[in-house]
Every structure is written in C-alpha cells, then in structure tokens.
Write a protein that holds these residues in place. Structure first.
Motif, PDB file in Angstrom:
ATOM      1  N   TRP A 172      -4.452   5.272   7.065  1.00  0.00           N
ATOM      2  CA  TRP A 172      -4.819   4.627   5.592  1.00  0.00           C
ATOM      3  C   TRP A 172      -4.055   4.767   4.819  1.00  0.00           C
ATOM      4  O   TRP A 172      -3.959   4.410   3.919  1.00  0.00           O
ATOM      5  CB  TRP A 172      -6.338   5.114   5.603  1.00  0.00           C
ATOM      6  N   PHE A 195      -6.344  -1.424  -0.777  1.00  0.00           N
ATOM      7  CA  PHE A 195      -6.690  -0.875   0.298  1.00  0.00           C
ATOM      8  C   PHE A 195      -7.458   0.735   0.394  1.00  0.00           C
ATOM      9  O   PHE A 195      -8.057   0.876   1.760  1.00  0.00           O
ATOM     10  CB  PHE A 195      -5.372  -0.563   1.255  1.00  0.00           C
ATOM     11  N   VAL A 204      -2.318  -1.988   9.519  1.00  0.00           N
ATOM     12  CA  VAL A 204      -3.806  -2.259  10.053  1.00  0.00           C
ATOM     13  C   VAL A 204      -3.698  -2.618  11.425  1.00  0.00           C
ATOM     14  O   VAL A 204      -4.916  -1.937  12.081  1.00  0.00           O
ATOM     15  CB  VAL A 204      -3.790  -4.120   9.252  1.00  0.00           C
ATOM     16  N   VAL A 245     -10.376   0.147   3.369  1.00  0.00           N
ATOM     17  CA  VAL A 245     -10.630   0.779   4.354  1.00  0.00           C
ATOM     18  C   VAL A 245     -10.504   1.933   5.214  1.00  0.00           C
ATOM     19  O   VAL A 245     -10.941   1.789   6.057  1.00  0.00           O
ATOM     20  CB  VAL A 245      -8.833  -0.217   4.455  1.00  0.00           C
ATOM     21  N   SER A 274      -9.612  -5.792   4.630  1.00  0.00           N
ATOM     22  CA  SER A 274      -8.495  -5.512   5.106  1.00  0.00           C
ATOM     23  C   SER A 274      -7.182  -7.219   4.548  1.00  0.00           C
ATOM     24  O   SER A 274      -6.297  -7.554   4.324  1.00  0.00           O
ATOM     25  CB  SER A 274      -7.560  -4.770   5.879  1.00  0.00           C
ATOM     26  N   LEU A 303      -2.023   2.893   3.757  1.00  0.00           N
ATOM     27  CA  LEU A 303      -1.359   1.114   3.193  1.00  0.00           C
ATOM     28  C   LEU A 303      -2.228   1.798   1.922  1.00  0.00           C
ATOM     29  O   LEU A 303      -1.756   0.561   0.782  1.00  0.00           O
ATOM     30  CB  LEU A 303      -2.717   0.597   4.302  1.00  0.00           C
TER      31      LEU A 303
END
Length: 367
Positions: A69, A79, A36, A82, A20, A72
């Motif tokens: 997630w 991302f 995050v 992640v 990230s 993001l």
C-alpha cells in the motif's frame, strides 16, 4: 469454507476494486497495476491458501500488505483508501476498525482532491459521502454476518457436544442393560444349578457319610456356587449407587467372613470424597477379584481391606496372611492380569507384593 470467510473474501475483493479502479485509470502505468495485483495475491496467500483461525491476523500479512500500500501511496495519494484492504481481516472481528477506516479514507480522499484542485465541488462531496455511506453499511453488514456466523458455529458446537454426550450416555446405558441381562441369566442358570447340586450332594453325603469323593465334589460345588455369585455381584455393581465404595467394601469383607470363617474387615482412612463412577467400579472389582483369590488359593486366616483417601489419590489395599506366591512367576490363577487391565482402563496403577509364606498385598490406586 465457512460463511464468515466468504463474506471476508467478498469484502476484500469488492473494496479493492472500488478503491483502486479510479486511481488506476487516472494514474495509468504498469507498476500500480502490479502493486494492486500483488496486494490481492498477498491476501490470497494468507487467507485463502493458509486459512488462519478466525480472529488471527498474521503480522507478516499486515507488514507485507502495508508495504504494498505504501508503494501505491508513494505513486499517487489517490490510493489512500486502498489501505482499508489491509484492515479487512480486522474489520470482521472489530466493526469499529472498519468504520474508522471508511471515514478516514473518505476524509483523506476529500483532502487529496482539495490539495490537487484547490476546491471541492458538491458533486465530489456527494459522491464521496455516498461511497463512505456504502462502506459503512458494508462494514456493518459484514460484521453482523460474521457475528451471526460465529453464533451459528457456537450453537452447532454445543449441539454436537450434546449429541456426543447423549450417545455416550446411551452406550453406557446399553452396556449396563447388557450386564444386568448377563447377571440375570447367570443367576437363573448357573447359580441356581450349583445350589441344586450342593443340596443333592449334601443329601447324598448324609446317606453315605465319610465318602471322600462326595466330600470333594461338595466342596467344589460350594466353591463354584460362591464364584458364580461373585460373578453376578460383579456384573451388578448397583450397590455402589446404594451404599458407596466404602460400604460396598465393608459388605464384601463381611460376606467373606460369614462364608469362610476368615477374620476379614475393612478400614477406611482419610476424608471421603466423591469419585468417578468408573474408578469406583474398577476398585470394587479389583477388591472382589483379590478376595476371590484369597478364597481359592491363599488359605489365609486374616484379610484386611484398606481404602485410603488422599489429597489427589485414592488407594485400595487388600492384604492377607496366607501362603503367598512369587509374583515374578506370573501368579497363574490369581487374576493379576485382569486386575491390572481394570486399573489401566481408568489410568490407575496396580502393585502386588507377595512372597512364599509371607502373605499377599494388592495395592490399586487411581486419581
């Protein structure tokens, strides 16, 4: 905290920072940072505060982490990798899941860069390959550490169980040794003393026949001699190992017949099977207590000991045709409370059926 949990937390934190940091610097803004941080807090709630059992990954964690997630990923496709953070708890138990996630993340990152720039540089390919290799090594290493931690825990559990079994065996051996010591002391003191008193009273009675007090004293001495021998016998249940419960009961009824003239015998029904040593011991002692009560109180002419082996139960009946008593009165002097305590210690039951002039039946059962 176990070693397995520490490695899992370290894996999560390191991968979250690794995957990230770059996108956060490229995208900027407050919302990605909040998402995050929310993912880190969500993990902490489920795996640091709640600490579920190993291998148990709560579904709410997966759903909540997946939504964070997706937030993001909707902001920026960089991302993508992640997502592995949501799979970290699974990686500890299934290394192939982690490896697949690392490879997929690396491929996704290259795909994202290709779509964004229309080409890939050798530097980007090399950097991504190195990150993927590092991820593969990390997953394999952490998985190996997790397996070693599980193996150590299993060995420790086995060692603890062995130590507890040894301690229990030592306690039982200590109890057995103490019982043997008490049996020897009683035999060498009280039993021998009663035997000497009986001999002296018999000699006195031969000199002074028909003396009421001598006769009563001799009878009391003989009864107490028999009782002391019974106590020694109860403290030394070694005949169970030598003969088994059925034969021990037969020998008990034979002694009763030989010493008192009562018509006593033992009947065994059903298919004989091994019993728990404690159950055998307590059943034999209940029989001994019941027979001792017959000697002292029943004035019986016949006694029958019946041992019945059933499918999931063993039942001992001791029946006499003596004077009987009213069990509702508590049976003072009949040792009922002692027999009941013995059976309760092994999860069994005790039932006494009696009435004045109708004899007595003691029924002990255990599984």
């Amino acid at each position: 905290m176990e070693s397995r949990e520490r490695w899992q937390h370290a894996f999560f934190a390191s991968w979250l920072v690794l995957t990230s940091a770059g996108p956060l610097m490229e995208v900027g803004g407050v919302l990605p940072v909040v998402l995050v941080a929310g993912l880190a807090a969500w993990y902490a709630v489920w795996f640091v505060v709640r600490t579920p059992p190993p291998g148990d990954v709560p579904l709410p964690f997966v759903l909540g982490g997946g939504l964070l997630w997706l937030g993001l990923f909707a902001i920026d496709t960089s991302f993508l990798t992640v997502a592995l953070c949501v799979l970290v708890p699974y990686c500890m138990d299934a290394v192939w899941v982690g490896l697949a996630a690392v490879v997929t993340g690396a491929a996704g990152w290259l795909w994202h860069r290709f779509n964004a720039t229309g080409s890939l540089t050798w530097g980007e390919i090399a950097t991504t390959a190195m990150m993927a290799a590092s991820g593969v090594i990390a997953v394999g290493y952490f998985g190996s550490m997790a397996r070693q931690s599980d193996e150590r825990k299993r060995l420790i559990d086995q060692l603890r169980a062995a130590q507890e079994a040894r301690a229990a065996a030592e306690r039982e051996a200590g109890v057995a040794a103490e019982r043997q010591r008490l049996a020897r002391d009683i035999h060498d003191s009280l039993t021998q003393g009663f035997a000497s008193v009986v001999m002296l009273l018999e000699a006195a009675q031969a000199t002074v026949p028909d003396n009421k007090h001598l006769t009563q004293a001799l009878r009391a001495a003989r009864e107490n001699l028999v009782e002391s021998r019974r106590v020694v016998h109860a403290l030394r249940p070694g005949e169970l190992d030598a003969y088994g419960l059925p034969e021990a009961l037969r020998r008990l009824s034979e002694r009763l017949a030989d010493e008192t003239g009562i018509d006593a015998h033992t009947v065994v029904t059903g298919v004989h099977r091994p019993l728990d040593p404690r159950v055998q011991t307590e059943l034999l002692r209940v029989a001994q207590e019941a027979v001792a009560n017959v000697r002292r109180h029943a004035r019986a002419g016949q006694v029958t000991l019946t041992l019945s082996y059933m499918e999931d139960l063993v039942v001992l009946d001791v029946h006499d045709d003596g004077e009987g008593f009213d069990p509702r009165q508590g049976g003072s002097g009949h040792g009922l409370s002692i027999m009941l305590e013995r059976m309760e210690q092994v999860g069994g039951t005790l039932l006494v059926e009696s009435a004045a002039g109708a004899g007595t039946t003691v029924v002990a059962s255990a599984s």
